[in-house]
Design a protein around this motif. Structure first.
Motif, PDB file in Angstrom:
ATOM      1  N   ILE A  39       5.347  58.931  -0.267  1.00  0.00           N
ATOM      2  CA  ILE A  39       6.701  59.017  -0.781  1.00  0.00           C
ATOM      3  C   ILE A  39       7.138  60.050   0.577  1.00  0.00           C
ATOM      4  N   GLU A  40       8.466  59.738   0.864  1.00  0.00           N
ATOM      5  CA  GLU A  40       8.845  59.922   1.863  1.00  0.00           C
ATOM      6  C   GLU A  40       9.852  61.650   0.745  1.00  0.00           C
ATOM      7  N   ASN A  41       9.813  62.857   1.570  1.00  0.00           N
ATOM      8  CA  ASN A  41      10.335  64.025   1.070  1.00  0.00           C
ATOM      9  C   ASN A  41       9.320  64.621  -0.196  1.00  0.00           C
ATOM     10  N   LEU A  42       8.032  64.175  -0.099  1.00  0.00           N
ATOM     11  CA  LEU A  42       7.532  64.174  -1.087  1.00  0.00           C
ATOM     12  C   LEU A  42       7.517  65.766  -1.031  1.00  0.00           C
ATOM     13  N   GLU A  43       7.477  66.907  -0.845  1.00  0.00           N
ATOM     14  CA  GLU A  43       7.389  67.772  -0.388  1.00  0.00           C
ATOM     15  C   GLU A  43       9.309  68.672  -1.212  1.00  0.00           C
ATOM     16  N   LEU A  44       9.462  68.033  -1.207  1.00  0.00           N
ATOM     17  CA  LEU A  44      10.892  68.316  -1.032  1.00  0.00           C
ATOM     18  C   LEU A  44      11.386  67.995  -2.841  1.00  0.00           C
ATOM     19  N   LEU A  45      11.041  67.006  -3.015  1.00  0.00           N
ATOM     20  CA  LEU A  45      10.805  66.245  -4.394  1.00  0.00           C
ATOM     21  C   LEU A  45       9.824  67.117  -5.687  1.00  0.00           C
ATOM     22  N   LEU A  46       9.160  67.642  -4.754  1.00  0.00           N
ATOM     23  CA  LEU A  46       8.528  68.533  -6.293  1.00  0.00           C
ATOM     24  C   LEU A  46       9.232  69.338  -5.711  1.00  0.00           C
ATOM     25  N   LEU A  47      10.085  70.036  -6.052  1.00  0.00           N
ATOM     26  CA  LEU A  47      10.046  71.502  -6.109  1.00  0.00           C
ATOM     27  C   LEU A  47      11.544  71.573  -6.768  1.00  0.00           C
ATOM     28  N   THR A  48      12.052  70.332  -6.940  1.00  0.00           N
ATOM     29  CA  THR A  48      13.226  69.783  -7.769  1.00  0.00           C
ATOM     30  C   THR A  48      12.564  68.776  -9.050  1.00  0.00           C
ATOM     31  N   HIS A  49      11.661  68.123  -8.740  1.00  0.00           N
ATOM     32  CA  HIS A  49      11.469  67.185 -10.288  1.00  0.00           C
ATOM     33  C   HIS A  49       9.383  66.953 -10.285  1.00  0.00           C
ATOM     34  N   ALA A  50       9.469  67.742 -10.312  1.00  0.00           N
ATOM     35  CA  ALA A  50       7.911  68.319  -9.846  1.00  0.00           C
ATOM     36  C   ALA A  50       7.611  67.774 -11.506  1.00  0.00           C
ATOM     37  N   ALA A  51       7.911  67.753 -12.343  1.00  0.00           N
ATOM     38  CA  ALA A  51       7.585  67.748 -14.015  1.00  0.00           C
ATOM     39  C   ALA A  51       7.205  66.165 -13.802  1.00  0.00           C
ATOM     40  N   GLU A  52       8.388  65.654 -13.548  1.00  0.00           N
ATOM     41  CA  GLU A  52       8.135  63.916 -13.364  1.00  0.00           C
ATOM     42  C   GLU A  52       7.265  63.454 -12.648  1.00  0.00           C
ATOM     43  N   LEU A  53       7.331  63.786 -10.901  1.00  0.00           N
ATOM     44  CA  LEU A  53       6.215  64.035  -9.939  1.00  0.00           C
ATOM     45  C   LEU A  53       5.005  63.815 -10.811  1.00  0.00           C
ATOM     46  N   GLU A  56       3.583  63.658 -14.002  1.00  0.00           N
ATOM     47  CA  GLU A  56       3.451  63.122 -15.248  1.00  0.00           C
ATOM     48  C   GLU A  56       2.750  61.665 -14.295  1.00  0.00           C
ATOM     49  N   LYS A  57       3.974  61.288 -13.489  1.00  0.00           N
ATOM     50  CA  LYS A  57       2.791  59.316 -12.751  1.00  0.00           C
ATOM     51  C   LYS A  57       2.172  59.275 -11.885  1.00  0.00           C
ATOM     52  N   LEU A  58       2.033  60.708 -10.658  1.00  0.00           N
ATOM     53  CA  LEU A  58       1.207  60.770 -10.067  1.00  0.00           C
ATOM     54  C   LEU A  58       0.524  62.143  -9.637  1.00  0.00           C
ATOM     55  N   LEU A  59      -1.006  62.055  -8.928  1.00  0.00           N
ATOM     56  CA  LEU A  59      -1.874  62.837  -9.351  1.00  0.00           C
ATOM     57  C   LEU A  59      -1.787  63.545  -7.411  1.00  0.00           C
ATOM     58  N   ILE A  60      -1.235  64.792  -7.707  1.00  0.00           N
ATOM     59  CA  ILE A  60      -0.844  65.725  -6.104  1.00  0.00           C
ATOM     60  C   ILE A  60      -1.934  66.419  -6.116  1.00  0.00           C
ATOM     61  N   VAL A  61      -2.815  66.186  -4.366  1.00  0.00           N
ATOM     62  CA  VAL A  61      -3.436  66.853  -4.129  1.00  0.00           C
ATOM     63  C   VAL A  61      -2.904  67.906  -2.600  1.00  0.00           C
ATOM     64  N   ARG A  62      -2.897  69.055  -2.987  1.00  0.00           N
ATOM     65  CA  ARG A  62      -2.502  70.125  -1.931  1.00  0.00           C
ATOM     66  C   ARG A  62      -3.182  70.494  -1.677  1.00  0.00           C
ATOM     67  N   THR A  63      -4.219  70.940  -0.380  1.00  0.00           N
ATOM     68  CA  THR A  63      -4.753  71.382   0.227  1.00  0.00           C
ATOM     69  C   THR A  63      -4.601  72.653   0.772  1.00  0.00           C
ATOM     70  N   ALA A  64      -4.927  73.863   0.697  1.00  0.00           N
ATOM     71  CA  ALA A  64      -4.294  74.676   1.907  1.00  0.00           C
ATOM     72  C   ALA A  64      -5.345  74.829   3.266  1.00  0.00           C
ATOM     73  N   PHE A  65      -5.134  76.049   3.877  1.00  0.00           N
ATOM     74  CA  PHE A  65      -5.840  75.981   5.552  1.00  0.00           C
ATOM     75  C   PHE A  65      -7.346  76.287   5.539  1.00  0.00           C
ATOM     76  N   ASN A  66      -7.352  77.048   4.322  1.00  0.00           N
ATOM     77  CA  ASN A  66      -9.331  77.037   4.252  1.00  0.00           C
ATOM     78  C   ASN A  66      -9.728  75.622   3.169  1.00  0.00           C
ATOM     79  N   GLN A  67      -9.456  74.750   2.583  1.00  0.00           N
ATOM     80  CA  GLN A  67      -9.857  73.970   1.310  1.00  0.00           C
ATOM     81  C   GLN A  67      -9.565  72.697   2.402  1.00  0.00           C
ATOM     82  N   VAL A  68     -10.796  71.603   2.045  1.00  0.00           N
ATOM     83  CA  VAL A  68     -10.972  70.260   1.499  1.00  0.00           C
ATOM     84  C   VAL A  68     -11.479  69.576   0.436  1.00  0.00           C
TER      85      VAL A  68
END
Length: 508
Positions: free
Chosen positions: A51-65, A67-79
């Protein structure tokens, strides 16, 4: 203006007005008024949502996203590991990825690289046979031991089994060592001994030698290694270590000689650089020198010494009767006749130490002295004297060489001239002389025999003259010889008349 959008059953859509996100559309038909509406559809068979601009969309529509998406976010020391259905993918550090929920089962697992680089065992089994970016897998067989290295630094040993390690921005390597080889090549042994004593104590046997010690390492009763002084070496536990003090003589016991020297070729190759070995055959004697100094005589047999901290030299001397040949010596006799002689001498060494210490080359010394003796013996005699008494040369040479060798522990057994070779013209002259001598001897013998025959005939005539019976017997003998040459004879008259007529015929 109306716009109608159709979302297929295996798709999902995101509705935008101009560039603004509005909502996520499930499969179905949708109609909207206005020309600025648009829908981007995604195939749910491909569970990752790009999805385009996913980072921005999560800031404004996190709840709706969410609900439909599994979001995977890794930090600098994570896989992360993401499973969708039967498939797995890995997510490296500093990543934001999204996967559709519901159509295909999706789950993810987050791993902290600061805590451990190792993938838990349950996940290793699940991703077996699947290539994942950033994950390196290793198989340690049941007869092996693995050594885990991160950034070329040893971390820990790995028992037999399956392992997975994250290699994101780090170099991870596993070096496998065979457990059935008791002395493998441990990498950087000194580092293991100094920095990782727990590993060494748990799995290894350490051998550390002083400068006056050597070690013999055995496994299952067989020699597998010989260590020189000041060595430090690792072996798997289970080996037997024998440490030997070589500060004194350094000679091996008969049992060690049998084990290290006369055993298999493999063991002999191990001891090749550690031992000085000398075999003294029967009827020989050995001389041992340590650091260039004579030490002792060696009896027949196999002898071995540790070579460390000393230098060894051994000489083997043959005590049996030996021969030396002096061939083709051109010498002038006293009467200037050139001769070529071949001489042989037999000798044996009685005192090996005196002979070796006094002479650097025993055979060369004997050869030279025999030459001198032969020239002296021949040069003082004429050809006739040499031919009449060749034994005189042998005696003269023997006396000379025995006097020369007495101080060196060498016994001269025999000396003899084998051949005296004359020049061709001298041979011809001697042949003529011999021929003349033999002809004269034959003439003398012939004259002697003729004289003896005449004397015998004279004696016979005298006997017949005085004895008629002897004369008659002689006549009968003559008659017998004549009769042998006649096939038939007719006798008229008496035997006396026949003899008389024969005598008369003979006289005529």
């Amino acid at each position: 203006m109306l716009k109608t959008f159709y979302i297929k059953p295996n798709e999902i859509g995101i509705l935008y007005n101009r560039s603004d996100f509005k909502k996520i559309l499930s499969p179905g038909t949708y109609t909207y008024f206005g020309r600025h509406w648009r829908v981007i559809t995604y195939d749910l068979n491909q569970p990752e949502a790009k999805i385009e601009n996913l980072e921005l969309l999560l800031l404004t529509h996190a709840a709706e996203l969410n609900e439909k998406l599994l979001i995977v976010r890794t930090a600098f020391n994570q896989v992360a590991l993401v499973r969708y259905g039967q498939n797995w993918i890995s997510v490296p550090p500093n990543q934001l990825r999204a996967f559709w929920r519901g159509f295909i089962e999706v789950e993810f697992h987050l791993f902290n690289l600061e805590e451990s680089l190792e993938l838990p065992a349950q996940f290793v089994e699940q991703v077996r046979g699947i290539a994942l970016n950033g994950l390196k897998k290793f198989q340690i067989s049941e007869y092996e031991m693995g050594l885990l290295y991160v950034q070329n630094n040893f971390v820990r040993p790995l028992e037999p089994g399956e392992y997975g390690f994250w290699v994101v921005n780090r170099d991870v390597a596993v070096r496998t060592l065979s457990r059935i080889i008791p002395n493998p090549d441990f990498p950087l042994e000194d580092v293991l001994i100094e920095k990782h004593p727990d590993f060494v104590q748990t799995y290894c046997e350490t051998v550390h030698l002083e400068n006056n010690q050597v070690a013999i390492i055995r496994y299952l009763g067989k020699v597998i290694s010989i260590l020189p002084p000041t060595s430090r070496k690792l072996f798997w536990q289970g080996v037997q270590v024998e440490i030997i003090d070589i500060s004194n003589e350094g000679k091996l016991s008969p049992n060690l000689v049998a084990e290290l020297v006369t055993a298999s070729k493999d063991v002999l190759s191990l001891s090749h650089n550690s031992l000085h070995i000398r075999e003294v055959p029967a009827q020989h004697v050995g001389l041992l020198y340590v650091n260039q100094e004579y030490q002792t005589q060696l009896e027949p047999g196999i002898h071995a010494w540790w070579v460390f901290r000393r230098s060894f030299q051994t000489e083997v001397i043959d005590l049996r009767l030996q021969t030396i040949e002096v061939s083709g010596q051109d010498i002038l006799s006293k009467d200037k006749v050139p001769l070529r002689l071949n001489l042989t001498a037999g000798f044996r060494i009685q005192n090996a130490l005196r002979a070796k210490n006094g002479l650097s080359d025993i055979s060369g010394f004997l050869y030279k002295e025999l030459q001198f003796a032969l020239r002296a013996a021949v040069g003082e005699k004429t050809l006739d004297a040499l031919l009449e008494d060749k034994g005189a040369i042998d005696q003269s040479v023997a006396d000379y060489i025995r006097a020369k060798t007495a101080d060196y522990g060498i016994e001269i057994d025999s000396v003899g001239v084998k051949d005296i070779i004359l020049p061709g013209e001298i041979k011809t002259i001697l042949s003529k002389v011999v021929e003349a001598e033999k002809a004269a001897q034959a003439n003398v013998v012939r004259r002697r025999e003729e004289t003896a025959a005449t004397r015998s005939m004279l004696n016979t005539a005298k006997v017949m003259e005085d004895n008629p019976v002897a004369l008659r017997l002689k006549e009968l003998e003559v008659l017998e010889r004549i009769a042998e040459k006649i096939d038939r004879i007719q006798v008229n008259g008496s035997l006396d008349s026949i003899l008389t007529e024969l005598i008369r015929i003979n006289r005529q």
